[in-house]
Design a protein around this motif. Structure first.
Motif, PDB file in Angstrom:
ATOM      1  N   SER A  73       0.839  -1.216  -0.049  1.00 38.03           N
ATOM      2  CA  SER A  73       0.023  -0.032  -0.107  1.00 38.03           C
ATOM      3  C   SER A  73       0.777   1.118  -0.046  1.00 38.03           C
ATOM      4  O   SER A  73       0.202   2.372  -0.143  1.00 38.03           O
ATOM      5  CB  SER A  73      -0.927   0.044   1.231  1.00 38.03           C
ATOM      6  OG  SER A  73      -0.050   0.196   2.475  1.00 38.03           O
ATOM      7  N   LEU A  74       2.258   1.068   0.333  1.00 41.86           N
ATOM      8  CA  LEU A  74       2.829   2.366   0.334  1.00 41.86           C
ATOM      9  C   LEU A  74       3.909   2.488  -0.823  1.00 41.86           C
ATOM     10  O   LEU A  74       4.462   3.504  -0.901  1.00 41.86           O
ATOM     11  CB  LEU A  74       3.952   2.310   1.482  1.00 41.86           C
ATOM     12  CG  LEU A  74       3.239   2.299   2.893  1.00 41.86           C
ATOM     13  CD1 LEU A  74       4.236   1.980   4.038  1.00 41.86           C
ATOM     14  CD2 LEU A  74       2.623   3.630   2.978  1.00 41.86           C
ATOM     15  N   LEU A  75       3.601   1.651  -1.833  1.00 44.33           N
ATOM     16  CA  LEU A  75       4.592   1.718  -3.168  1.00 44.33           C
ATOM     17  C   LEU A  75       3.832   2.439  -3.993  1.00 44.33           C
ATOM     18  O   LEU A  75       2.548   2.400  -4.358  1.00 44.33           O
ATOM     19  CB  LEU A  75       4.254   0.190  -3.854  1.00 44.33           C
ATOM     20  CG  LEU A  75       5.234  -0.650  -2.979  1.00 44.33           C
ATOM     21  CD1 LEU A  75       5.046  -2.217  -3.477  1.00 44.33           C
ATOM     22  CD2 LEU A  75       6.523  -0.370  -2.848  1.00 44.33           C
ATOM     23  N   GLN A  76       4.324   3.828  -4.266  1.00 43.58           N
ATOM     24  CA  GLN A  76       3.769   4.743  -4.966  1.00 43.58           C
ATOM     25  C   GLN A  76       4.292   4.909  -6.304  1.00 43.58           C
ATOM     26  O   GLN A  76       3.484   5.243  -7.406  1.00 43.58           O
ATOM     27  CB  GLN A  76       4.268   6.211  -4.083  1.00 43.58           C
ATOM     28  CG  GLN A  76       3.787   6.235  -2.894  1.00 43.58           C
ATOM     29  CD  GLN A  76       4.030   7.681  -2.155  1.00 43.58           C
ATOM     30  OE1 GLN A  76       4.997   8.183  -2.654  1.00 43.58           O
ATOM     31  NE2 GLN A  76       3.258   7.941  -1.055  1.00 43.58           N
ATOM     32  N   HIS A  77       5.417   4.619  -6.824  1.00 49.81           N
ATOM     33  CA  HIS A  77       5.755   4.740  -8.189  1.00 49.81           C
ATOM     34  C   HIS A  77       5.632   3.349  -8.813  1.00 49.81           C
ATOM     35  O   HIS A  77       5.845   2.318  -8.326  1.00 49.81           O
ATOM     36  CB  HIS A  77       7.249   5.090  -8.144  1.00 49.81           C
ATOM     37  CG  HIS A  77       7.710   5.793  -9.351  1.00 49.81           C
ATOM     38  ND1 HIS A  77       7.904   4.668 -10.453  1.00 49.81           N
ATOM     39  CD2 HIS A  77       7.718   6.890  -9.794  1.00 49.81           C
ATOM     40  CE1 HIS A  77       8.628   5.773 -11.469  1.00 49.81           C
ATOM     41  NE2 HIS A  77       8.579   7.065 -11.019  1.00 49.81           N
ATOM     42  N   THR A  78       5.668   3.664 -10.357  1.00 47.87           N
ATOM     43  CA  THR A  78       5.347   2.363 -11.166  1.00 47.87           C
ATOM     44  C   THR A  78       6.617   1.561 -10.918  1.00 47.87           C
ATOM     45  O   THR A  78       6.497   0.129 -10.895  1.00 47.87           O
ATOM     46  CB  THR A  78       4.961   2.919 -12.533  1.00 47.87           C
ATOM     47  OG1 THR A  78       3.782   3.658 -12.661  1.00 47.87           O
ATOM     48  CG2 THR A  78       4.849   1.507 -13.187  1.00 47.87           C
ATOM     49  N   ALA A  79       7.863   2.158 -10.951  1.00 53.15           N
ATOM     50  CA  ALA A  79       8.861   1.237 -11.123  1.00 53.15           C
ATOM     51  C   ALA A  79       9.004   0.589  -9.828  1.00 53.15           C
ATOM     52  O   ALA A  79       9.518  -0.819  -9.656  1.00 53.15           O
ATOM     53  CB  ALA A  79      10.139   2.330 -11.203  1.00 53.15           C
ATOM     54  N   GLU A  80       8.667   1.206  -8.497  1.00 49.78           N
ATOM     55  CA  GLU A  80       8.815   0.193  -7.207  1.00 49.78           C
ATOM     56  C   GLU A  80       7.880  -0.630  -7.246  1.00 49.78           C
ATOM     57  O   GLU A  80       8.124  -1.830  -6.522  1.00 49.78           O
ATOM     58  CB  GLU A  80       8.780   1.522  -6.129  1.00 49.78           C
ATOM     59  CG  GLU A  80       7.604   1.984  -5.782  1.00 49.78           C
ATOM     60  CD  GLU A  80       7.719   3.000  -4.721  1.00 49.78           C
ATOM     61  OE1 GLU A  80       8.442   2.597  -3.577  1.00 49.78           O
ATOM     62  OE2 GLU A  80       7.140   3.998  -4.727  1.00 49.78           O
ATOM     63  N   ARG A  81       6.746  -0.391  -7.616  1.00 49.01           N
ATOM     64  CA  ARG A  81       5.470  -1.596  -7.643  1.00 49.01           C
ATOM     65  C   ARG A  81       6.100  -2.893  -8.681  1.00 49.01           C
ATOM     66  O   ARG A  81       5.927  -3.978  -8.160  1.00 49.01           O
ATOM     67  CB  ARG A  81       4.290  -1.108  -8.035  1.00 49.01           C
ATOM     68  CG  ARG A  81       3.624  -0.155  -7.391  1.00 49.01           C
ATOM     69  CD  ARG A  81       2.191   0.153  -7.599  1.00 49.01           C
ATOM     70  NE  ARG A  81       1.889   0.845  -8.558  1.00 49.01           N
ATOM     71  CZ  ARG A  81       1.800   2.340  -8.692  1.00 49.01           C
ATOM     72  NH1 ARG A  81       1.775   2.947  -7.586  1.00 49.01           N
ATOM     73  NH2 ARG A  81       1.610   3.026  -9.977  1.00 49.01           N
TER      74      ARG A  81
END
Length: 229
Positions: free
Chosen positions: A143-151
């Protein structure tokens, strides 16, 4: 001989047994000389205590054996470098046969086109985690993953985790590292597009947790942060 004959010997067990036998013999000699286990004999005090935790004597013997093994690889024309050897030694494998399997897997991994970038990324991750003042959570919070790259990186790491862990358990280190090499574009995208040390403390800690999860998968075989680059 252990490597040539493919003998899977647990050095830690053998060394621990040998050290214990030596201590037992020393106590027997002391007893024969009139000393007790806590050892008072005339003006001479003899004390033989088993160390708590890791036995420093056993550790020194292990290190000595590993240095002899280092010479086998570095002087044997195998193409193994000191940094490669140290990357595997950081795991302190109990068996020389297991050490050999890890080292050969690392040599194979470093022949891959993605290896240099991932080795550099592991060094960068190790530095970030070492310097981070934040407590790193044990798990990534999706739920704390904000950026497409980190997701995307988080999904790829989690998707590979069980397979890689199973391969490691079976000592399929080469297969595990080759599987992890597929993470290269996602790792590159993460570092290109995501600021790890975000202002938001929860987001920052979660990104550190993601890097720690990635690092753990590589560390199952060897410590790539010890490689040059």
């Amino acid at each position: 001989i252990l490597l040539d004959k493919r003998i899977d010997l647990d050095l830690n067990e053998v060394i621990a047994s040998a050290v214990e036998l030596v201590r037992t013999d020393m106590l027997a000699v002391a007893a024969a000389a009139g000393a007790t286990k806590e050892g008072v004999s005339g003006d001479v005090t003899l004390t033989f205590r088993r160390p708590e935790g890791i036995d420093p004597v056993a550790g020194e013997v292990y290190d000595y054996v590993m240095e002899r093994l280092r010479a086998v690889y570095l002087e044997g024309g195998t193409g193994v470098t000191t940094e490669m050897f140290d990357a595997v030694l950081a795991k302190r494998p109990a068996s020389p046969l297991d050490f050999d399997a890890r080292l050969k897997a690392l040599v194979d991994f470093l022949s891959l086109p993605d290896a240099a970038s991932l080795a550099a990324a592991n060094k960068r991750i190790a530095n970030i985690l070492r310097k981070a003042a934040d407590e790193v959570p044990p798990r990534v919070d999706p739920s704390l993953l904000q950026h497409t790259a980190e997701r995307k990186l988080a999904a790829e790491v989690e998707g590979l985790r069980e397979q890689v862990e199973a391969q490691i358990a079976d000592r399929q280190y080469e297969a595990a590292l080759r599987k992890l090499s597929t993470l290269r574009p996602h790792v590159d995208a993460f570092f290109d597009q995501v600021m790890v040390m975000a202002d938001n403390a929860a987001v920052r800690a979660n990104r550190l947790a993601l890097l720690a999860a990635l690092e753990r998968l590589f560390l199952e075989t060897a410590d790539l942060s010890r490689l040059p680059g």
